[in-house]
Design a protein around this motif. Sequence first.
Motif, PDB file in Angstrom:
ATOM      1  N   LEU A   1     -64.615 -36.421   7.244  1.00 37.01           N
ATOM      2  CA  LEU A   1     -65.961 -35.924   7.658  1.00 37.01           C
ATOM      3  C   LEU A   1     -67.113 -36.627   7.900  1.00 37.01           C
ATOM      4  N   GLN A   2     -68.005 -36.592   8.596  1.00 36.57           N
ATOM      5  CA  GLN A   2     -69.318 -37.300   8.613  1.00 36.57           C
ATOM      6  C   GLN A   2     -70.264 -36.813   7.373  1.00 36.57           C
ATOM      7  N   ASP A   3     -70.567 -37.757   6.560  1.00 36.73           N
ATOM      8  CA  ASP A   3     -71.518 -37.603   5.750  1.00 36.73           C
ATOM      9  C   ASP A   3     -72.823 -37.614   6.336  1.00 36.73           C
ATOM     10  N   CYS A   4     -73.501 -36.495   6.407  1.00 37.51           N
ATOM     11  CA  CYS A   4     -74.729 -36.399   7.397  1.00 37.51           C
ATOM     12  C   CYS A   4     -75.710 -37.387   6.799  1.00 37.51           C
TER      13      CYS A   4
ATOM     14  N   ARG B   1     -58.075 -26.239   3.754  1.00 37.66           N
ATOM     15  CA  ARG B   1     -58.642 -24.975   4.244  1.00 37.66           C
ATOM     16  C   ARG B   1     -59.384 -25.281   5.622  1.00 37.66           C
ATOM     17  N   LEU B   2     -59.835 -26.311   5.998  1.00 37.82           N
ATOM     18  CA  LEU B   2     -60.792 -26.664   7.065  1.00 37.82           C
ATOM     19  C   LEU B   2     -59.713 -27.051   8.288  1.00 37.82           C
ATOM     20  N   LYS B   3     -58.861 -27.466   8.070  1.00 38.42           N
ATOM     21  CA  LYS B   3     -57.616 -27.606   9.003  1.00 38.42           C
ATOM     22  C   LYS B   3     -56.993 -26.001   9.609  1.00 38.42           C
TER      23      LYS B   3
ATOM     24  N   ARG C   1     -68.911 -22.635  18.864  1.00 37.77           N
ATOM     25  CA  ARG C   1     -68.252 -22.134  17.748  1.00 37.77           C
ATOM     26  C   ARG C   1     -67.994 -22.995  16.702  1.00 37.77           C
ATOM     27  N   VAL C   2     -68.025 -22.767  15.421  1.00 39.73           N
ATOM     28  CA  VAL C   2     -68.024 -23.539  14.316  1.00 39.73           C
ATOM     29  C   VAL C   2     -67.769 -22.806  13.087  1.00 39.73           C
ATOM     30  N   GLY C   3     -66.904 -23.529  12.225  1.00 40.71           N
ATOM     31  CA  GLY C   3     -66.372 -23.118  11.210  1.00 40.71           C
ATOM     32  C   GLY C   3     -67.608 -23.507   9.787  1.00 40.71           C
TER      33      GLY C   3
ATOM     34  N   MET D   1     -58.571 -23.362   9.570  1.00 41.42           N
ATOM     35  CA  MET D   1     -59.566 -22.377  10.216  1.00 41.42           C
ATOM     36  C   MET D   1     -59.390 -22.557  11.655  1.00 41.42           C
ATOM     37  N   ASP D   2     -58.696 -23.772  12.072  1.00 44.65           N
ATOM     38  CA  ASP D   2     -58.431 -23.846  13.664  1.00 44.65           C
ATOM     39  C   ASP D   2     -59.549 -23.522  14.494  1.00 44.65           C
ATOM     40  N   VAL D   3     -60.491 -24.362  14.068  1.00 47.93           N
ATOM     41  CA  VAL D   3     -61.929 -24.317  14.733  1.00 47.93           C
ATOM     42  C   VAL D   3     -62.283 -25.758  15.435  1.00 47.93           C
ATOM     43  N   PRO D   4     -63.034 -25.904  16.627  1.00 49.08           N
ATOM     44  CA  PRO D   4     -63.169 -27.121  17.330  1.00 49.08           C
ATOM     45  C   PRO D   4     -64.253 -27.998  16.344  1.00 49.08           C
ATOM     46  N   HIS D   5     -64.926 -27.326  15.697  1.00 55.90           N
ATOM     47  CA  HIS D   5     -65.953 -27.956  14.689  1.00 55.90           C
ATOM     48  C   HIS D   5     -66.286 -27.354  13.589  1.00 55.90           C
TER      49      HIS D   5
END
Length: 247
Positions: free
Chosen positions: A180-183, A149-151, A124-126, A153-157
């Motif tokens: 966050l990771q800069d991919c 906004r990311l926080k 499950r991903v936001g 969303m309450d998602v694990p990833h």
Amino acid sequence: MAITALPKSRTEPDGSAVVRVLGYNIRSMRDHEEALARVIRACAPDLVFVQEAPRFFRWRKHAARLAAKTDLVMLSGGATAAGPMLLCSLRATVERTEDVLLPRTPGLHRRGFATAVVRFAGARVGLISCHLSLAADERLAQAELLLERLKAMDVPHAIVAGDINERPGGRAFRRLAGELQDCWAVAPWGGEFTSTAAGPHQRIDAVFATEGVEVLGCGVPGLSAADLRAASDHLPVLAALRVPATG
């Protein structure tokens, strides 16, 4: 031309999912539409984080046409998010979507986020597609709003991709990369620079992921130079990510 250097989409026995993610500023589809579709199809993405999606007359029709040409479906965004949009393959199960408009600074373009929560098998991903301001102070404020906004969303990833409108040394880019990771920085693959398509000299477009998501590779795909130049004034960023299964 297929890309084989990055892992293909797949579901692992433990329920985790390898997901191919494409971030792409498509300049409102004002360039060569067939070249744009060829580039997207060649990347074989599960998710496309679009910036500068069509926003004006019959914008939904234009966006739906691009989705159809690339064997994808519209997920969220477009004019209702002031330009960012999300497309996905039928592999994704959609949990919810939301278009977010950000506070407007007089004299500057309205910005927004296209967001969604999806599942790939047990993962499950936001998702947030963004296009940050040309003005440095507003851009930093929008980066803060994105993290908030990311926080919420309450998602694990989660995965974030967009046109950051500044290089990695800029304040907004550093703020996002600090949380966050800069991919590309984690697992560089392909090309680094995304702007301009005709003369790449800077990295202002990026894919980010939360901790726990494994970055298998990220960068500008080595596709037909003619198609890349014709499709948009930006180059796309392609990433392969392994998203853990949700407990």
